[in-house]
Scaffold this motif. Structure first.
Motif, PDB file in Angstrom:
ATOM      1  N   THR A 134       0.824  -1.004  -0.081  1.00 22.00           N
ATOM      2  CA  THR A 134      -0.043   0.177  -0.114  1.00 22.00           C
ATOM      3  C   THR A 134       0.742   0.587  -0.484  1.00 22.00           C
ATOM      4  O   THR A 134       2.423   1.418   0.276  1.00 22.00           O
ATOM      5  CB  THR A 134      -0.814  -0.003   1.237  1.00 22.00           C
ATOM      6  OG1 THR A 134      -0.227   0.305   2.386  1.00 22.00           O
ATOM      7  CG2 THR A 134      -1.544  -0.881   1.375  1.00 22.00           C
ATOM      8  N   ASP A 135       0.408   2.129  -0.270  1.00 25.85           N
ATOM      9  CA  ASP A 135       1.199   4.120  -0.223  1.00 25.85           C
ATOM     10  C   ASP A 135       1.012   4.437   1.410  1.00 25.85           C
ATOM     11  O   ASP A 135       1.597   5.486   1.300  1.00 25.85           O
ATOM     12  CB  ASP A 135       0.168   4.285  -0.845  1.00 25.85           C
ATOM     13  CG  ASP A 135      -1.332   4.907  -0.196  1.00 25.85           C
ATOM     14  OD1 ASP A 135      -1.874   4.662   0.033  1.00 25.85           O
ATOM     15  OD2 ASP A 135      -1.887   5.865  -1.295  1.00 25.85           O
ATOM     16  N   GLY A 136       0.195   3.326   2.275  1.00 24.37           N
ATOM     17  CA  GLY A 136       0.731   3.863   3.395  1.00 24.37           C
ATOM     18  C   GLY A 136       1.565   2.557   4.695  1.00 24.37           C
ATOM     19  O   GLY A 136       1.264   1.440   4.369  1.00 24.37           O
ATOM     20  N   GLY A 137       2.012   3.450   5.531  1.00 28.50           N
ATOM     21  CA  GLY A 137       2.705   2.793   6.400  1.00 28.50           C
ATOM     22  C   GLY A 137       2.739   2.915   7.575  1.00 28.50           C
ATOM     23  O   GLY A 137       2.238   3.598   8.185  1.00 28.50           O
ATOM     24  N   LEU A 138       4.259   2.221   8.474  1.00 28.49           N
ATOM     25  CA  LEU A 138       4.128   2.759   9.882  1.00 28.49           C
ATOM     26  C   LEU A 138       4.500   4.267   9.696  1.00 28.49           C
ATOM     27  O   LEU A 138       5.115   5.133  11.005  1.00 28.49           O
ATOM     28  CB  LEU A 138       5.870   2.085  10.197  1.00 28.49           C
ATOM     29  CG  LEU A 138       6.927   2.350   9.761  1.00 28.49           C
ATOM     30  CD1 LEU A 138       7.633   3.620  10.327  1.00 28.49           C
ATOM     31  CD2 LEU A 138       7.951   0.944  10.330  1.00 28.49           C
ATOM     32  N   HIS A 139       5.042   5.154   8.691  1.00 30.45           N
ATOM     33  CA  HIS A 139       5.385   6.411   9.112  1.00 30.45           C
ATOM     34  C   HIS A 139       4.432   7.114   9.302  1.00 30.45           C
ATOM     35  O   HIS A 139       4.175   8.404   9.724  1.00 30.45           O
ATOM     36  CB  HIS A 139       6.042   6.778   7.622  1.00 30.45           C
ATOM     37  CG  HIS A 139       5.565   6.828   6.638  1.00 30.45           C
ATOM     38  ND1 HIS A 139       4.976   5.674   6.050  1.00 30.45           N
ATOM     39  CD2 HIS A 139       5.083   7.149   5.672  1.00 30.45           C
ATOM     40  CE1 HIS A 139       4.734   6.033   5.220  1.00 30.45           C
ATOM     41  NE2 HIS A 139       4.553   6.773   4.446  1.00 30.45           N
ATOM     42  N   SER A 176       3.673   9.284  14.733  1.00 31.09           N
ATOM     43  CA  SER A 176       4.510   8.260  13.876  1.00 31.09           C
ATOM     44  C   SER A 176       4.850   9.286  13.623  1.00 31.09           C
ATOM     45  O   SER A 176       4.942  10.431  13.539  1.00 31.09           O
ATOM     46  CB  SER A 176       3.306   8.080  12.875  1.00 31.09           C
ATOM     47  OG  SER A 176       1.825   7.135  13.662  1.00 31.09           O
ATOM     48  N   PRO A 177       6.941   8.660  13.148  1.00 27.98           N
ATOM     49  CA  PRO A 177       7.438   9.660  12.692  1.00 27.98           C
ATOM     50  C   PRO A 177       7.559   9.287  10.839  1.00 27.98           C
ATOM     51  O   PRO A 177       8.172   8.961   9.734  1.00 27.98           O
ATOM     52  CB  PRO A 177       8.458   8.272  12.426  1.00 27.98           C
ATOM     53  CG  PRO A 177       7.559   6.373  12.258  1.00 27.98           C
ATOM     54  CD  PRO A 177       6.236   7.107  13.155  1.00 27.98           C
ATOM     55  N   ALA A 178       6.667  10.743  10.563  1.00 31.81           N
ATOM     56  CA  ALA A 178       6.133  10.978   9.298  1.00 31.81           C
ATOM     57  C   ALA A 178       7.458  11.230   8.070  1.00 31.81           C
ATOM     58  O   ALA A 178       7.077  11.301   7.028  1.00 31.81           O
ATOM     59  CB  ALA A 178       5.477  12.471   9.265  1.00 31.81           C
ATOM     60  N   GLY A 179       8.535  11.841   9.339  1.00 27.57           N
ATOM     61  CA  GLY A 179       9.582  11.912   8.298  1.00 27.57           C
ATOM     62  C   GLY A 179      10.356  11.008   7.413  1.00 27.57           C
ATOM     63  O   GLY A 179      11.449  10.894   6.712  1.00 27.57           O
ATOM     64  N   PHE A 180      10.185   9.439   8.635  1.00 30.54           N
ATOM     65  CA  PHE A 180      11.099   8.286   7.524  1.00 30.54           C
ATOM     66  C   PHE A 180      11.066   8.195   6.343  1.00 30.54           C
ATOM     67  O   PHE A 180       9.709   7.974   5.399  1.00 30.54           O
ATOM     68  CB  PHE A 180      10.492   7.123   9.159  1.00 30.54           C
ATOM     69  CG  PHE A 180      11.699   6.074   8.611  1.00 30.54           C
ATOM     70  CD1 PHE A 180      12.778   6.083   8.570  1.00 30.54           C
ATOM     71  CD2 PHE A 180      10.908   4.701   8.614  1.00 30.54           C
ATOM     72  CE1 PHE A 180      13.398   4.729   8.580  1.00 30.54           C
ATOM     73  CE2 PHE A 180      11.395   3.959   8.387  1.00 30.54           C
ATOM     74  CZ  PHE A 180      13.205   4.096   8.563  1.00 30.54           C
ATOM     75  N   LEU A 181      11.725   8.115   5.498  1.00 33.94           N
ATOM     76  CA  LEU A 181      12.367   8.303   4.224  1.00 33.94           C
ATOM     77  C   LEU A 181      11.575   8.843   3.388  1.00 33.94           C
ATOM     78  O   LEU A 181      11.486   8.398   2.180  1.00 33.94           O
ATOM     79  CB  LEU A 181      11.300   6.685   3.995  1.00 33.94           C
ATOM     80  CG  LEU A 181      12.605   5.677   3.828  1.00 33.94           C
ATOM     81  CD1 LEU A 181      12.920   5.221   5.519  1.00 33.94           C
ATOM     82  CD2 LEU A 181      12.296   4.321   3.145  1.00 33.94           C
ATOM     83  N   SER A 182      11.179  10.205   4.305  1.00 33.51           N
ATOM     84  CA  SER A 182      10.911  11.275   3.147  1.00 33.51           C
ATOM     85  C   SER A 182       9.570  10.863   2.225  1.00 33.51           C
ATOM     86  O   SER A 182       9.440  11.946   1.168  1.00 33.51           O
ATOM     87  CB  SER A 182      12.134  11.985   2.360  1.00 33.51           C
ATOM     88  OG  SER A 182      12.463  12.506   3.374  1.00 33.51           O
ATOM     89  N   HIS A 183       8.528  10.475   3.153  1.00 31.72           N
ATOM     90  CA  HIS A 183       7.463  10.629   2.142  1.00 31.72           C
ATOM     91  C   HIS A 183       6.475  11.059   2.565  1.00 31.72           C
ATOM     92  O   HIS A 183       6.010  12.365   3.156  1.00 31.72           O
ATOM     93  CB  HIS A 183       6.647   8.698   2.199  1.00 31.72           C
ATOM     94  CG  HIS A 183       6.497   8.269   1.364  1.00 31.72           C
ATOM     95  ND1 HIS A 183       6.923   6.957   0.528  1.00 31.72           N
ATOM     96  CD2 HIS A 183       8.086   6.752   1.704  1.00 31.72           C
ATOM     97  CE1 HIS A 183       7.541   5.769   0.351  1.00 31.72           C
ATOM     98  NE2 HIS A 183       8.021   6.156   0.723  1.00 31.72           N
ATOM     99  N   PRO A 184       5.339  11.613   1.102  1.00 29.67           N
ATOM    100  CA  PRO A 184       4.296  13.118   2.207  1.00 29.67           C
ATOM    101  C   PRO A 184       3.549  12.335   2.838  1.00 29.67           C
ATOM    102  O   PRO A 184       3.622  11.322   3.783  1.00 29.67           O
ATOM    103  CB  PRO A 184       3.620  12.478   0.133  1.00 29.67           C
ATOM    104  CG  PRO A 184       4.091  11.931  -0.223  1.00 29.67           C
ATOM    105  CD  PRO A 184       4.832  11.048  -0.080  1.00 29.67           C
TER     106      PRO A 184
END
Length: 411
Positions: free
Chosen positions: A317-322, A396-404
């Motif tokens: 999916t386009d979502g996850g742990l971030h 949640s770690p929203a900045g992890f891997l810099s996804h939107p």
């Protein structure tokens, strides 16, 4: 609602019509088009309102209900909650600004948490919010800042009790803790505050969170009320505010049952008259976060790939742990269990296919559901994680891997 049917126990708050989940009376597929992108969190305002009504139906009259904003600080949601509850509890200067923007009277906003900065404390004093002091040092700082500002601070002492909430997911009191002033030190700190001319209004006694056992919550309340009475007798203050926390949990995993509020309310109905006789000026309040908002929210991600690897199906999916750290297992820090998950646009399909739902991050920890039986899903389908109204986006770690960044909507 014609054609509606409930889904399994942990999801019964959301109806299903013609195989599609409904949020705020809107079909999930239509809502996704309206939002314009996935992933997103969606919060149902009708469910939020009903949960507050549910609490008030079971709690005695005169008991104040506060919303603990750290559970979900989305401004639109906080604005909605402000019209339903008696107070808002915040844990940072940023949360304080959101609470003040709702129009909630500042005297009904409390500011707790260890390590408050001097700018945050000054902001709270100037606004007229009530500071829940977590240490002797903080009491001294509040006194100095109040003198500098020429404002008498509103102050409550947060107490670290000598007991804990048994069977709780997170223990906030008892033993050595960074939270609050140890109960045995409280009389000395009360005397210090009185000598400095501070207006100490009462106590905040919070021992734990996320309990599904009414008897454990009642036991903690018995001890909190007794402690408050002892401190009130020992100190040189008139107790006008008494926050006994909450601890009410919600079910997340198979085998967990919803918390029964009836015995908790019945206990408080019989216990509060004695408290009011001993502390006649005290406004007693409970503070709830997760319990008020957790079950009214979902997380929605879109399947972008259906992958078969050595006999195992992965829905990527386009979502996850971030975006949803808790559902993924907190970076492997806990033994992972599946949150309730569904294919939101195939709710009437048989759950016959064991799949793992994963996100787009380059780590094997990016899992939303592991080997879970779901209806057969294809690219473009919508995966829903229930019980997602609390401690989701902001935890949640929203900045992890810099996804939107993930979107949020209140419907």
């Amino acid at each position: 609602m014609s054609g509606a049917k409930p889904v399994h126990a942990a999801q019964t708050l959301f109806p299903v019509v013609d195989g599609c989940l409904q949020v705020g009376g809107i079909a999930l597929t239509r809502l996704a088009r309206r939002v314009g992108a996935t992933p997103f969190y969606a919060y149902d305002r009708a469910l939020l309102s009903e949960r507050v009504r549910h609490v008030r139906r079971h709690m005695p009259s005169g008991l104040a209900l506060h919303y603990s904003m750290k559970a979900n600080p989305m401004p639109a949601l906080v604005q909605h909650m402000a019209g339903l509850v008696d107070g808002i509890d915040v844990a940072s200067g940023g949360e304080l600004r959101v609470a003040l923007d709702t129009g909630m009277a500042p005297e009904h906003i409390s500011f707790a948490g260890p390590g408050k900065s001097e700018p945050e404390l000054s902001q709270a004093i100037a606004a007229g919010a009530c500071i829940h002091a977590e240490s002797e040092r903080e009491v001294r700082v509040v006194a100095r800042l109040g003198e500098q500002l020429g404002i008498a601070p509103r102050l409550v002492l947060r107490i670290n009790p000598d007991f804990e909430l048994k069977s709780s997911g997170m223990k906030m009191g008892g033993g050595a803790k960074q939270f609050g002033i140890d109960a045995e030190d409280a009389p000395r700190v009360m005397a210090l505050a009185a000598d400095m001319g501070l207006d100490v209004r009462g106590f905040h006694i919070f021992s734990g969170s996320q309990s599904l056992k009414a008897d454990a919550i009642i036991e903690a309340q018995v001890q909190a009320l007794a402690l408050a009475r002892r401190l009130g007798e020992q100190g040189r203050i008139a107790v006008r505010e008494l926050n006994i926390g909450g601890g009410f949990g919600i079910p997340y995993f198979p085998g967990e049952a919803a918390l029964d509020l009836a015995p908790i309310g019945a206990h408080l109905e019989t216990a509060l008259p004695a408290v009011r006789a001993a502390l006649p000026e005290a406004q007693v309040s409970i503070e709830l976060g997760r319990y008020l908002v957790g079950e009214a929210g979902i997380y929605v991600a879109r399947v972008v790939d259906r992958k078969l690897s050595r006999g195992q199906v992965f829905l990527v999916t386009d979502g996850g742990l971030h975006h949803h750290l808790a559902a993924s297992g907190n970076f492997g820090q806990v033994i992972r269990k599946n949150y309730p998950v569904a294919i939101g646009n195939r709710m009437d399909g048989p759950a016959t296919e064991p799949v793992s739902v994963v996100g787009p991050l380059c780590t094997p920890l990016d899992i939303l559901a592991e080997r879970m039986a779901l209806p057969e899903a294809q690219e473009g389908d919508l995966v829903v994680v229930f019980q997602s109204g609390a401690y989701g986006r902001s935890a949640s770690p929203a900045g992890f891997l810099s996804h939107p960044e993930v979107l949020e909507v209140l419907v």
